[in-house]
Design a protein around this motif. Structure first.
Motif, PDB file in Angstrom:
ATOM      1  N   LYS A  76       0.834  -1.213   0.000  1.00  0.00           N
ATOM      2  CA  LYS A  76       0.000   0.000   0.000  1.00  0.00           C
ATOM      3  C   LYS A  76       0.861   1.254   0.000  1.00  0.00           C
ATOM      4  N   PHE A  77       1.894   1.249   0.845  1.00  0.00           N
ATOM      5  CA  PHE A  77       2.773   2.416   0.929  1.00  0.00           C
ATOM      6  C   PHE A  77       3.464   2.680  -0.403  1.00  0.00           C
ATOM      7  N   VAL A  78       4.020   1.633  -1.001  1.00  0.00           N
ATOM      8  CA  VAL A  78       4.741   1.788  -2.275  1.00  0.00           C
ATOM      9  C   VAL A  78       3.788   2.252  -3.369  1.00  0.00           C
ATOM     10  N   GLN A  79       2.589   1.673  -3.400  1.00  0.00           N
ATOM     11  CA  GLN A  79       1.615   2.073  -4.422  1.00  0.00           C
ATOM     12  C   GLN A  79       1.173   3.518  -4.229  1.00  0.00           C
ATOM     13  N   ASN A  80       0.951   3.937  -2.991  1.00  0.00           N
ATOM     14  CA  ASN A  80       0.544   5.315  -2.739  1.00  0.00           C
ATOM     15  C   ASN A  80       1.611   6.309  -3.172  1.00  0.00           C
ATOM     16  N   GLN A  81       2.861   5.909  -3.098  1.00  0.00           N
ATOM     17  CA  GLN A  81       3.930   6.801  -3.541  1.00  0.00           C
ATOM     18  C   GLN A  81       4.085   6.800  -5.056  1.00  0.00           C
ATOM     19  N   ASP A  85      -2.183   9.391  -8.420  1.00  0.00           N
ATOM     20  CA  ASP A  85      -3.271   9.844  -9.290  1.00  0.00           C
ATOM     21  C   ASP A  85      -4.189   8.685  -9.682  1.00  0.00           C
ATOM     22  N   GLU A  86      -3.578   7.548  -9.970  1.00  0.00           N
ATOM     23  CA  GLU A  86      -4.363   6.375 -10.357  1.00  0.00           C
ATOM     24  C   GLU A  86      -5.252   5.900  -9.203  1.00  0.00           C
ATOM     25  N   ILE A  87      -4.695   5.899  -8.009  1.00  0.00           N
ATOM     26  CA  ILE A  87      -5.464   5.478  -6.833  1.00  0.00           C
ATOM     27  C   ILE A  87      -6.624   6.440  -6.589  1.00  0.00           C
ATOM     28  N   ALA A  88      -6.335   7.735  -6.715  1.00  0.00           N
ATOM     29  CA  ALA A  88      -7.388   8.732  -6.505  1.00  0.00           C
ATOM     30  C   ALA A  88      -8.510   8.584  -7.524  1.00  0.00           C
ATOM     31  N   SER A  89      -8.160   8.344  -8.788  1.00  0.00           N
ATOM     32  CA  SER A  89      -9.209   8.226  -9.809  1.00  0.00           C
ATOM     33  C   SER A  89      -9.983   6.915  -9.669  1.00  0.00           C
ATOM     34  N   LEU A  90      -9.336   5.843  -9.260  1.00  0.00           N
ATOM     35  CA  LEU A  90     -10.039   4.573  -9.077  1.00  0.00           C
ATOM     36  C   LEU A  90     -10.891   4.578  -7.806  1.00  0.00           C
ATOM     37  N   ARG A  91     -10.450   5.304  -6.809  1.00  0.00           N
ATOM     38  CA  ARG A  91     -11.204   5.387  -5.556  1.00  0.00           C
ATOM     39  C   ARG A  91     -12.487   6.190  -5.742  1.00  0.00           C
ATOM     40  N   ASP A  92     -12.429   7.153  -6.638  1.00  0.00           N
ATOM     41  CA  ASP A  92     -13.579   8.021  -6.885  1.00  0.00           C
ATOM     42  C   ASP A  92     -14.457   7.396  -7.965  1.00  0.00           C
ATOM     43  N   ASN A  93     -15.387   6.589  -7.561  1.00  0.00           N
ATOM     44  CA  ASN A  93     -16.246   5.871  -8.516  1.00  0.00           C
ATOM     45  C   ASN A  93     -17.273   6.772  -9.187  1.00  0.00           C
ATOM     46  N   SER A  94     -17.504   7.982  -8.661  1.00  0.00           N
ATOM     47  CA  SER A  94     -18.505   8.862  -9.261  1.00  0.00           C
ATOM     48  C   SER A  94     -18.075   9.362 -10.643  1.00  0.00           C
ATOM     49  N   LEU A 108      -2.934  -2.521 -17.718  1.00  0.00           N
ATOM     50  CA  LEU A 108      -3.174  -3.597 -16.747  1.00  0.00           C
ATOM     51  C   LEU A 108      -4.627  -3.647 -16.285  1.00  0.00           C
ATOM     52  N   ASP A 109      -5.448  -2.715 -16.777  1.00  0.00           N
ATOM     53  CA  ASP A 109      -6.850  -2.623 -16.377  1.00  0.00           C
ATOM     54  C   ASP A 109      -6.961  -2.647 -14.847  1.00  0.00           C
ATOM     55  N   PRO A 110      -6.332  -1.671 -14.176  1.00  0.00           N
ATOM     56  CA  PRO A 110      -6.220  -1.728 -12.719  1.00  0.00           C
ATOM     57  C   PRO A 110      -7.563  -1.648 -12.002  1.00  0.00           C
ATOM     58  N   ARG A 111      -7.615  -2.323 -10.865  1.00  0.00           N
ATOM     59  CA  ARG A 111      -8.766  -2.306  -9.956  1.00  0.00           C
ATOM     60  C   ARG A 111      -8.254  -1.908  -8.582  1.00  0.00           C
ATOM     61  N   TYR A 112      -9.076  -1.174  -7.850  1.00  0.00           N
ATOM     62  CA  TYR A 112      -8.712  -0.751  -6.501  1.00  0.00           C
ATOM     63  C   TYR A 112      -9.619  -1.492  -5.528  1.00  0.00           C
ATOM     64  N   LYS A 113      -9.039  -2.433  -4.793  1.00  0.00           N
ATOM     65  CA  LYS A 113      -9.826  -3.249  -3.881  1.00  0.00           C
ATOM     66  C   LYS A 113      -9.100  -3.357  -2.545  1.00  0.00           C
ATOM     67  N   ASP A 114      -9.803  -3.090  -1.468  1.00  0.00           N
ATOM     68  CA  ASP A 114      -9.259  -3.171  -0.100  1.00  0.00           C
ATOM     69  C   ASP A 114      -8.020  -2.292   0.079  1.00  0.00           C
TER      70      ASP A 114
END
Length: 174
Positions: A76-81, A85-94, A108-114
């Motif tokens: 999680k730490f490494v991905q957040n660094q 931007d990708e995490i923020a856009s995937l987290r915002d489902n609206s 990679l067609d990323p998914r944000y889960k847990d």
């Protein structure tokens, strides 16, 4: 956290250190909660109960689940660094919840889960275990990625590039 990661050359040792830190934080939180719940009792009684609780809680070993929790927290730490931007856009489902085409992980067609970025794709319809279908996404050039590669390469007795990569693909789903 960056300093801690850079001090270790072994993925296993890093996971153990992080697991002990997380376990200590958990024990200290439990002791703090216990002390709060004992407010209003006699000081001598509080001291006795706290001493007994400390003795019980600090005689522990690491479990597999502790190491897995440490692994997830480092990922999680490494991905957040690497991919904020990708995490923020995937987290915002609206807004549709997808990454931009110019993102390095777009294909990679990323998914944000847990709280973790995982590979998406057609494998989601297969009968494979979840961790094999949707592996963690790690940046190409990071200390943690190098540590994981080095550890797998060593576990395989220096078996070569193809063997290391195939085992990496199996194990990165954790």
């Amino acid at each position: 956290m960056n300093e801690l990661i850079s001090k270790y050359s072994s993925w296993f040792k890093l996971k153990c250190h992080i697991a002990w830190m997380l376990k200590l934080m958990s024990v200290l939180k439990q002791l703090s909660d216990l002390r709060k719940s004992l407010k209003g009792q006699e000081p001598k009684e509080i001291d006795e109960k706290m001493r007994h609780a400390r003795q019980r809680r600090f005689k522990m070993n690491l479990s597999v689940s502790d190491l897995e929790e440490a692994e997830v927290s480092v990922v999680k730490f490494v991905q957040n660094q690497a991919f904020p931007d990708e995490i923020a856009s995937l987290r915002d489902n609206s807004k549709g919840g997808s990454v931009k085409k110019r993102s390095p992980i777009y294909k990679l067609d990323p998914r944000y889960k847990d709280g973790v970025l995982r590979v998406g794709g057609r494998l989601s319809r297969s009968a494979m275990p979840e961790c094999e279908k949707h592996q963690y996404i790690l940046p190409k050039k990071s200390i943690v990625s190098e540590m994981i590669m080095r550890e797998i390469h060593t576990q395989l007795h220096h078996g070569g590039r193809a063997l290391t990569l195939s085992h990496l693909e199996e194990s990165i789903g954790l």
